[in-house]
Design a protein around this motif. Structure first.
Motif, mmCIF file in Angstrom:
data_model
loop_
_atom_site.group_PDB
_atom_site.id
_atom_site.type_symbol
_atom_site.label_atom_id
_atom_site.label_comp_id
_atom_site.label_asym_id
_atom_site.label_seq_id
_atom_site.Cartn_x
_atom_site.Cartn_y
_atom_site.Cartn_z
ATOM 1 N N UNK A 1 0.846 -1.191 0.073
ATOM 2 C CA UNK A 1 -0.132 0.037 -0.053
ATOM 3 C C UNK A 1 0.771 1.264 0.116
ATOM 4 N N UNK A 2 1.763 1.334 1.003
ATOM 5 C CA UNK A 2 2.757 2.376 0.895
ATOM 6 C C UNK A 2 3.598 2.559 -0.293
ATOM 7 N N UNK A 3 4.005 1.496 -1.060
ATOM 8 C CA UNK A 3 4.614 1.585 -2.331
ATOM 9 C C UNK A 3 3.822 2.270 -3.158
ATOM 10 N N UNK A 4 2.539 1.821 -3.223
ATOM 11 C CA UNK A 4 1.470 2.273 -4.194
ATOM 12 C C UNK A 4 1.315 3.765 -4.173
ATOM 13 N N UNK B 1 8.287 7.578 3.035
ATOM 14 C CA UNK B 1 9.142 6.770 2.725
ATOM 15 C C UNK B 1 9.495 6.081 4.190
ATOM 16 N N UNK B 2 9.853 6.874 5.178
ATOM 17 C CA UNK B 2 10.352 6.474 6.429
ATOM 18 C C UNK B 2 9.493 5.429 6.878
ATOM 19 N N UNK B 3 7.885 5.998 6.706
ATOM 20 C CA UNK B 3 7.125 4.989 7.246
ATOM 21 C C UNK B 3 7.089 3.715 6.580
ATOM 22 N N UNK B 4 7.337 3.536 5.158
ATOM 23 C CA UNK B 4 7.326 2.564 4.411
ATOM 24 C C UNK B 4 8.632 1.558 4.938
#
Length: 389
Positions: free
Chosen positions: A254-257, A276-279
């Motif tokens: 989901x975060x990459x999307x 990106x940090x959360x990912x």
């Protein structure tokens, strides 16, 4: 809990919303016609069912401007402030509340249907200008040493954020307070609120990971101590890790999307860095959860091996005890047979009959003694050769 990461600040003051979309202000109300004094006054409007509304607030330029008590007031004030943003928090809302939100913000029926029911898988879907995000939050309960999972549905539009919570986690009041203390971050719009929610959910995984690691260490100790309930505890923790894996693994995609749409939707550069940090944190957590599942599988295998070895040892001990008991029975039986032989001879010649062979024989007594000795000696030699004695 890990330390809170620094909050991003805007460098260019962008609001993060698409400028071409604005809510049309409501026209001013027409004056009501005069009514005779004798006419019965109309009843006041029924209050909106706000029992599920945790908090609703309107923001402009990162600052709260109002906190309506009902959904109807929130809708009205948002129409009056087209440049503002509404953040509405609901907890287990009723169907009528969700339908009123769907009508006001043009939410897709499929997303509304998913939000009405819990037990949805984590996902990210886009319906026109609205993002629909399903998150699975987790918290570790120290008293019961269990992982409690909650479900959060988030609608993110050009000028609104709606959260529908099913469960106790996460604590969105802390998220709202954090955002209100950072107006530069809140000024970035609904995308910044979505980031804060994602960050809170992911940060909530850290104490769960620490608690599970402690449980696994305790289980390893219990396994080698041969605790009777350790197998049940391994099984229950393995099931929790399966559910934890279902919560974290889809979040990586989901975060990459979201990151793939940075350029298309003009996401603020500073916000991109923090997403990106959360990912990265989600990826690390997902890898830890995968490691936990593998560790629990290995521990279960070791426990099964130890249980099998213990059972084999117990069976061997029983077999040895049975063998020793059999040897004792052999000895007892051998001596019983040896002692039975002279008893038999003495019993026969002890009968009170006048006419018996060798009854008045002078050598009868020595013969009987010698016969008893020969029979006993022969039996002793036979049993000795058979290792019964």
């Amino acid at each position: 809990m890990p330390q809170r990461r620094a909050r991003p600040t805007s460098k260019n003051g962008r609001t993060g919303r698409r400028p071409g979309w604005r809510r049309t202000p409501a026209p001013p109300p027409e004056p009501a016609p005069e009514t005779p004094a004798s006419t019965t006054a109309a009843p006041p409007p029924e209050p909106s069912d706000a029992g599920s509304v945790v908090q609703a607030a309107l923001y402009r330029d990162g600052v709260r401007v109002s906190a309506p008590d009902t959904l109807a007031d929130t809708f009205r004030e948002l129409r009056e402030q087209p440049s503002g943003m509404a953040w509405i928090g609901l907890a287990r809302p009723t169907e009528s509340e969700l339908l009123s939100l769907a009508a006001e913000f043009d939410l897709h029926p499929l997303a509304v249907e998913d939000a009405m029911e819990a037990h949805q898988r984590p996902k990210l879907e886009r319906y026109g200008e609205t993002l629909f995000v399903v998150l699975s939050a987790a918290r570790y309960l120290d008293t019961t040493e269990e992982v409690d999972f909650g479900e959060l549905h988030v609608f993110v539009g050009p000028d609104f954020v709606i959260t529908v919570r099913h469960g106790a986690a996460p604590d969105l009041s802390a998220v709202r307070q954090r955002m209100e203390e950072s107006p530069e971050l809140l000024k970035l719009g609904p995308e910044a609120v979505l980031y804060a929610i994602l960050d809170a959910v992911v940060d909530g995984y850290a104490p769960v990971v620490a608690g599970v690691q402690t449980d696994i260490d305790e289980i390893e100790t219990e396994v080698f101590r041969s605790e009777p309930q350790v197998s049940r505890r391994i099984y229950e923790l393995s099931r929790e890790m399966v559910e934890f894996q279902r919560a974290t693994r889809p979040l990586v995609g989901m975060l990459h999307s979201l990151m793939a749409g940075f350029a298309k939707y003009g996401t603020d550069e500073e916000l991109q860095r923090y997403l990106r940090d959360v990912a990265d944190h989600v990826t690390h957590t997902s890898e830890r959860v995968d490691g936990f599942r593998q560790a629990l599988t290995d521990i279960l295998t070791v426990n099964a091996t130890l249980v099998t070895q213990q059972q084999n040892a117990e069976m061997r001990a029983l077999a040895e005890a049975g063998f020793e008991q059999n040897e004792e029975i052999k000895k007892i039986s051998s001596w019983a047979a040896i002692l039975f032989a002279p008893t038999l001879v003495g019993t026969i010649y002890g009968m009170n009959f006048d006419r018996m062979p060798e009854l008045h024989w002078v050598l009868g007594y020595p013969f009987a003694i010698i016969l008893m000795a020969v029979v006993c000696t022969s039996l002793y030699v036979i049993f000795k050769r058979k290792d019964w004695l």
